[in-house]
Structures are given as C-alpha cells and as structure tokens.
Scaffold this motif. Structure first.
Motif, PDB file in Angstrom:
ATOM      1  N   CYS A   1       0.869  -1.185   0.000  1.00 42.10           N
ATOM      2  CA  CYS A   1       0.000   0.000   0.000  1.00 42.10           C
ATOM      3  C   CYS A   1       0.901   1.229   0.000  1.00 42.10           C
ATOM      4  CB  CYS A   1      -0.885  -0.006   1.239  1.00 42.10           C
ATOM      5  SG  CYS A   1      -1.955   1.445   1.305  1.00 42.10           S
TER       6      CYS A   1
ATOM      7  N   PRO B   1       0.070   5.138  -0.932  1.00 38.65           N
ATOM      8  CA  PRO B   1      -0.793   6.205  -1.447  1.00 38.65           C
ATOM      9  C   PRO B   1       0.020   7.254  -2.205  1.00 38.65           C
ATOM     10  CG  PRO B   1      -0.520   6.416   0.916  1.00 38.65           C
ATOM     11  CD  PRO B   1       0.173   5.150   0.507  1.00 38.65           C
ATOM     12  N   ASP B   2      -0.671   8.079  -2.955  1.00 38.52           N
ATOM     13  CA  ASP B   2       0.007   9.127  -3.712  1.00 38.52           C
ATOM     14  C   ASP B   2       0.824  10.018  -2.775  1.00 38.52           C
ATOM     15  OD1 ASP B   2      -1.089   8.319  -6.127  1.00 38.52           O
ATOM     16  OD2 ASP B   2      -2.795   9.676  -5.948  1.00 38.52           O
TER      17      ASP B   2
END
Length: 59
Positions: free
Chosen positions: A51, A53-54
């Motif tokens: 995982c 995220p941006d």
C-alpha cells in the motif's frame, strides 16, 4: 527511505516506511508513507500486499 519499521510475526513481516522524493515533472519535494506485507513461503520472503498512497508535497 527513512523511518523504516520492520515487524516480524512468525512467517509474516510488516514493513512501514517513509520516503522523500523529488518529482522530475515539477521539481517539488514530496513525501509518502507505505506499508508492505511479506510472507515466508518455502523459506523465501515474498511480498503479498503493498500500500503506497500518492505522495503529498512537503514544504
């Protein structure tokens, strides 16, 4: 990569880290957190989930 935290729980490992990068497109420094999950299979650690995220811009 910094603030790396590795937790081994039997045949599963969780890796949390922070990465700081500069994008080529705009030259802005950005920071992202990520978590990877690894499982030991037949003696080899394999990534089973990730995982990331941006990244967000940092001042």
């Amino acid at each position: 990569m910094h603030d790396v935290n590795i937790r081994i729980l039997s045949d599963v490992a969780l890796i949390h880290a922070r990465v700081t990068l500069t994008t080529l497109a705009d030259g802005v420094a950005k920071e992202a957190l990520y978590t990877d999950a690894y499982q030991k299979r037949d003696g080899t650690w394999m990534c089973v989930a990730a995982c990331a995220p941006d990244p967000i811009a940092i001042a």
